[in-house]
Enzyme design. Structure first.
Site, PDB file in Angstrom:
ATOM      1  N   CYS A  53       1.086  -1.067   0.162  1.00  0.00           N
ATOM      2  CA  CYS A  53       0.194   0.281   0.200  1.00  0.00           C
ATOM      3  C   CYS A  53       0.708   1.238  -0.500  1.00  0.00           C
ATOM      4  O   CYS A  53       2.066   1.625   0.468  1.00  0.00           O
ATOM      5  CB  CYS A  53      -0.833   0.054   1.061  1.00  0.00           C
ATOM      6  SG  CYS A  53      -1.552   1.426   0.715  1.00  0.00           S
ATOM      7  N   TYR A 184      -5.456   7.149  -8.512  1.00  0.00           N
ATOM      8  CA  TYR A 184      -6.377   6.086  -8.186  1.00  0.00           C
ATOM      9  C   TYR A 184      -7.967   6.676  -9.424  1.00  0.00           C
ATOM     10  O   TYR A 184      -8.867   6.409  -9.677  1.00  0.00           O
ATOM     11  CB  TYR A 184      -7.105   6.219  -7.226  1.00  0.00           C
ATOM     12  CG  TYR A 184      -5.980   5.505  -6.206  1.00  0.00           C
ATOM     13  CD1 TYR A 184      -6.350   4.292  -6.047  1.00  0.00           C
ATOM     14  CD2 TYR A 184      -4.898   5.705  -5.955  1.00  0.00           C
ATOM     15  CE1 TYR A 184      -5.324   3.204  -5.004  1.00  0.00           C
ATOM     16  CE2 TYR A 184      -4.033   5.078  -4.882  1.00  0.00           C
ATOM     17  CZ  TYR A 184      -4.586   3.366  -4.699  1.00  0.00           C
ATOM     18  OH  TYR A 184      -3.885   2.675  -3.984  1.00  0.00           O
TER      19      TYR A 184
END
Length: 340
Positions: A53, A184
């Site tokens: 992450c 994103y």
């Protein structure tokens, strides 16, 4: 996988990506005297941060640069979480060896019995109670710098210099909205229009940062700061994941002369590249995001040896750690499982 476990609303047909930013905003501060504050205490807390992450990778880097290993222990979930939560599938018995739980969701539920927001990493857990303290990733690293000073290693760099905080805050907000979150917005756009707009915004920002870094080694001042940490974790994932998987394909990172040199410079700096696990990064994005990659096939490329090539950024001057020193080698037990 639920919307909450992904930490935000990703693909909504016809709409732009919107991240769920409802984090647990409790803080760990030097005296813990304010509302929603917990006191700094060596050995009391455990940082749970998956290497896959980018938001969690930030905390691993800052913890290492500041030398907080003895003060805050580290738990690392595997890269491929299940429908409920990030899981400790890399640990013996499938449970975190300190917290004794198989998934980070258990720490959230220990404090909030019906938690309805994102089950995200990084998260800091109070070891004795097993309860999550905070998952506010942006504040966690700033507090590592400003609140945990009594536990910094000798020679720890100043990643958030007081005289530069105004400029740093403004730039870090820009990096977050346009780059960290920008990839994103491209990857989980719900329509062609949303994607086109996100794509234009992302590469406009990358072009701007390319110009900025053409004439200076680091983003702000002549040393590494929190801003460099925040940009690095997106850049290091750009070619392996974001270029193809998220359709951020106007250009690869290696096609930006300054950004590619800058990223390699940081990667080769102790505390950065030695926290990165490309295999986990690719496994997470390509195996978990089945809405984008239904087969779950993880691509074999790209070639990674370029990260170790000379970058020539020393010619721009700068002192990576300012008046401080580089961190010592990664401790046994915290070495990234796979490397270049």
């Amino acid at each position: 996988m639920s919307e909450h476990d992904r930490g935000g609303v990703y693909s909504v047909p016809g709409k732009a990506f919107t991240r769920d930013e409802r984090y647990i905003t409790d803080r760990i501060t030097a005296d813990g005297s304010g509302e929603g504050e917990w006191p700094v205490a060596a050995g009391r807390y455990r940082l749970v941060a998956a290497r896959a992450c980018p938001w969690a990778n930030r905390t691993i880097i800052v913890r290492r640069l500041l030398g907080l290993e003895d003060a805050i222990s580290l738990g690392t979930p595997g890269p491929v979480h299940d429908a409920d939560s990030w899981t400790f599938d890399l640990d013996p018995g499938g449970a975190d060896p300190v917290l004794g739980i198989p998934r980070i969701k258990d720490a959230y539920l220990a404090r909030f019995g019906d938690y309805q927001r994102g089950i995200t990493v990084p998260a800091i857990v109070d070891i004795a109670s097993g309860e999550v303290v905070t998952n506010d990733f942006a504040q966690i690293t700033l507090d590592f710098s400003t609140q945990w000073g009594a536990h910094h290693r000798e020679g720890a760099p100043d990643l958030y210099p007081e005289h530069l905080r105004g400029e740093l805050d403004e730039l870090m907000r820009y990096i977050y909205t346009e780059v960290n979150n920008g990839v994103y917005r491209c990857g989980f756009a719900g329509s062609q229009q949303a994607y086109d707009e996100a794509f234009a915004r992302l590469f406009s920002a990358l072009d701007r940062l390319e110009d900025r870094l053409t004439g200076q080694r680091y983003l702000v001042g002549d040393t590494i700061t929190e801003a460099d940490v925040r940009l690095f974790t997106t850049l290091v994932r750009f070619d392996p994941v974001y270029h193809g998987h998220f359709k951020c394909n106007r250009a690869k990172l290696i096609e930006f002369a300054a950004l590619w040199g800058y990223a390699r410079d940081l990667f080769q700096t102790p505390g950065f590249g030695d926290t990165v696990d490309f295999a986990q990064i690719k496994a997470h994005y390509y195996e978990v995001h089945r809405d984008l990659n239904p087969s779950g096939i993880v691509p074999a490329g790209p070639e990674l040896l370029g990260w170790l090539t000379e970058h020539g950024r020393e010619a721009l001057g700068g002192r990576p750690f300012g008046d401080g020193t580089a961190p010592p080698p990664v401790r046994a037990g915290e070495v990234a499982p796979t490397s270049i």
